[in-house]
Design a protein around this motif. Structure first.
Motif, PDB file in Angstrom:
ATOM      1  N   GLY A  75      14.223  -3.996  -9.963  1.00 52.40           N
ATOM      2  CA  GLY A  75      13.486  -4.437  -9.054  1.00 52.40           C
ATOM      3  C   GLY A  75      13.589  -4.311  -7.379  1.00 52.40           C
ATOM      4  O   GLY A  75      14.871  -3.654  -7.205  1.00 52.40           O
ATOM      5  N   ILE A  76      12.970  -4.711  -6.601  1.00 47.69           N
ATOM      6  CA  ILE A  76      13.194  -4.598  -5.360  1.00 47.69           C
ATOM      7  C   ILE A  76      12.862  -5.981  -4.424  1.00 47.69           C
ATOM      8  O   ILE A  76      12.126  -6.508  -4.878  1.00 47.69           O
ATOM      9  CB  ILE A  76      12.509  -3.332  -4.626  1.00 47.69           C
ATOM     10  CG1 ILE A  76      12.808  -3.142  -3.119  1.00 47.69           C
ATOM     11  CG2 ILE A  76      10.790  -3.733  -4.709  1.00 47.69           C
ATOM     12  CD1 ILE A  76      12.274  -1.827  -2.555  1.00 47.69           C
ATOM     13  N   SER A  77      13.703  -6.214  -3.703  1.00 46.10           N
ATOM     14  CA  SER A  77      13.411  -7.580  -2.781  1.00 46.10           C
ATOM     15  C   SER A  77      14.147  -7.545  -1.362  1.00 46.10           C
ATOM     16  O   SER A  77      14.964  -6.566  -0.958  1.00 46.10           O
ATOM     17  CB  SER A  77      14.142  -8.726  -3.516  1.00 46.10           C
ATOM     18  OG  SER A  77      15.492  -8.485  -3.646  1.00 46.10           O
ATOM     19  N   GLY A  78      13.736  -8.438  -0.461  1.00 45.67           N
ATOM     20  CA  GLY A  78      14.274  -8.390   0.829  1.00 45.67           C
ATOM     21  C   GLY A  78      13.278  -9.190   1.910  1.00 45.67           C
ATOM     22  O   GLY A  78      12.445  -9.994   1.552  1.00 45.67           O
ATOM     23  N   ARG A  79      13.260  -8.309   3.022  1.00 47.51           N
ATOM     24  CA  ARG A  79      12.145  -8.967   3.813  1.00 47.51           C
ATOM     25  C   ARG A  79      11.646  -7.788   4.723  1.00 47.51           C
ATOM     26  O   ARG A  79      12.231  -6.854   4.863  1.00 47.51           O
ATOM     27  CB  ARG A  79      12.911  -9.862   4.769  1.00 47.51           C
ATOM     28  CG  ARG A  79      13.680  -9.476   5.838  1.00 47.51           C
ATOM     29  CD  ARG A  79      14.526 -10.196   7.023  1.00 47.51           C
ATOM     30  NE  ARG A  79      15.624  -9.416   7.500  1.00 47.51           N
ATOM     31  CZ  ARG A  79      15.963  -9.988   8.484  1.00 47.51           C
ATOM     32  NH1 ARG A  79      16.013 -11.467   8.793  1.00 47.51           N
ATOM     33  NH2 ARG A  79      17.097  -9.499   9.361  1.00 47.51           N
ATOM     34  N   LEU A  80      10.357  -8.194   5.080  1.00 45.34           N
ATOM     35  CA  LEU A  80       9.494  -7.198   5.791  1.00 45.34           C
ATOM     36  C   LEU A  80       9.633  -7.882   7.412  1.00 45.34           C
ATOM     37  O   LEU A  80       9.273  -8.980   7.362  1.00 45.34           O
ATOM     38  CB  LEU A  80       8.216  -6.975   5.302  1.00 45.34           C
ATOM     39  CG  LEU A  80       8.032  -6.564   3.951  1.00 45.34           C
ATOM     40  CD1 LEU A  80       6.579  -6.217   3.496  1.00 45.34           C
ATOM     41  CD2 LEU A  80       8.843  -5.107   3.827  1.00 45.34           C
ATOM     42  N   ALA A  81       9.791  -6.748   8.322  1.00 47.91           N
ATOM     43  CA  ALA A  81       9.358  -7.145   9.527  1.00 47.91           C
ATOM     44  C   ALA A  81       7.900  -6.767  10.149  1.00 47.91           C
ATOM     45  O   ALA A  81       7.695  -5.605   9.877  1.00 47.91           O
ATOM     46  CB  ALA A  81      10.328  -6.565  10.714  1.00 47.91           C
TER      47      ALA A  81
END
Length: 433
Positions: free
Chosen positions: A125-131
């Motif tokens: 899967g994919i994860s993190g943060r968006l600016a």
């Protein structure tokens, strides 16, 4: 089957890991637990004057939390638990959409010391943060995760590489790009998918910090379920134990004799050199402001540091039964034997004899075992935030950690009892002695 001690702690750890596929999610998970225990979030632009009780500062993938008992003098010494939120993995490039031979792929960079073969043939899967762009010309951020099988880095079939079992050689540029669809390169396809998951429009996204994660859930393993297997044990085991110790100190019937602190840094796996890493000024700045907020001056700050002590909690190496010769023959740390007290006289770990005594005494008060660890002289020794924190703050520091196998792998193993052992020892450390 008799349940192992601390099983409830490990059950909770598995929930914490599942909720924390990226450093940013780990900070959010820790903050949620701290708020439930009565801690409040402070921002750098807030006025901290007079703050007592539990507080925390969240900054990207890092979190600093502390508890000030009512009436504690400004010079009260700190008891610091240092950890890190990041783990080695595959991170998404700024222009990720690519293709080859009729397959659509995603461009990735290698973050940290990754055993590359462990990322092959896993559902990712994919994860993190968006600016994000915000109204009025500002920017903000939003966490995102797609916790489903979206991508895969396929292994080459043995029929096309008959020498694979004689030594697998992976090119970091050509062989690690995951597949996720068929067709030609489609510019913006990943951004559209991720933006939809975050419930924002693609044109709102100005930047990102995204990474891949194995979607297989954490769990137990073994004849008697005596092991935990999961991604990111290094070092979410220690972050979770630190949160447990800190909230326990804040809710205990008797006020702690120190100011308990949890420092969960980012970027440890790549050297800690960032604004959220242990080499940066974040911890020093937050602790200094906490003294000033209680009316303290330079003398109080110096006294608080002079009486301070730090435990750097990071994973340790359990003896590997298939490679026992690679370990020191007299220092075979085993799962469920308690935290390993890590020693390296060349200061790859910050532990000295005094530090050993402080942590061993904390283990005794908590009623948990501990075991010494030193590397084989012929092998290069790892390191941690311990020496960095000791040098930056000038405080005695000891390096400890839960022993495990497959460190830095996409999926790691440790004893099911040891996370609870570590949390109990850290709880004793931050409150007394």
């Amino acid at each position: 089957m008799t349940p192992l001690p601390h099983r409830s702690h490990s059950d909770d750890l598995l929930s914490f890991i599942s909720a924390s596929p990226s450093p940013y999610h780990a900070v959010a998970s820790a903050a949620q637990r701290l708020e439930k225990a009565g801690f409040r979030e402070l921002r750098g632009t807030d006025d901290w004057t007079g703050t007592t009780g539990g507080s925390f500062v969240a900054h990207g993938g890092a979190l600093i939390a502390w508890y000030v008992p009512e009436g504690a003098p400004a010079h009260t010494p700190f008891r610091i638990v240092g950890t890190h939120t990041d783990s080695p993995n595959l991170r998404v490039k700024p222009a990720p959409d690519t293709a080859c031979a009729g397959w659509r792929q995603i461009g990735v960079e290698i973050y940290g010391g990754v055993p590359l073969n462990t990322w092959l043939d896993r559902d990712l899967g994919i994860s993190g943060r968006l600016a994000l762009r915000t109204p009025g010309g500002g920017t903000g951020s939003r966490l995102v995760r797609i916790d489903e099988p979206l991508m895969r880095v396929p292994q080459l079939a043995i029929h096309l590489d008959h020498s694979v079992n004689d030594g697998l050689a992976l090119d970091r540029q050509r062989h690690l790009a995951p597949v996720w669809a068929l067709g030609a390169r489609e510019e913006g396809a990943l951004l559209r998918r991720v933006a939809a998951a975050a419930e924002v429009e693609p044109d709102e996204v100005l930047g990102w910090d995204l990474m891949l994660h194995d979607v297989q859930p954490p769990g137990y393993l073994g004849a008697d379920r005596e092991f935990v297997v999961a991604s990111r044990l290094d070092n979410l085991v220690s972050v979770h134990a630190g949160v447990t110790a800190l909230t326990g100190a804040a809710t205990a019937a008797e006020a702690p004799a120190y100011i308990p602190v949890l420092a969960a840094f980012d970027h440890e796996e790549v050297g800690s050199g960032s604004d959220t890493g242990a080499q940066g000024p974040l911890l020093e700045r937050v602790l200094g402001r906490s003294v000033t907020a209680r009316g303290g001056g330079p003398e109080d700050w110096s006294r608080a540091l002079s009486g301070a002590f730090c435990v750097s909690a990071d994973m340790a190496h359990a003896v590997h039964p298939n490679y026992a010769e690679r370990h020191d023959p007299d220092h075979h740390a085993l799962p469920n034997g308690g935290p390993a007290l890590k020693v390296n006289v060349n200061q790859r770990y910050a532990t000295d004899g005094t530090g050993m005594a402080v942590f061993a005494a904390a283990c005794e008060r908590a009623g948990v075992p501990w075991q010494p660890f030193v590397s084989n002289n012929a092998m290069t020794c790892g390191t941690s935030i311990g020496p960095i924190t000791a040098a930056r703050l000038g405080v005695p520091t000891v390096d400890v950690g839960v022993p495990g196998l497959s460190m830095h792998s996409a999926r790691e193993l440790c004893g099911a009892a040891d996370p609870g052992h570590l949390a109990a020892a850290l709880g004793a450390f931050v409150t007394s002695g």
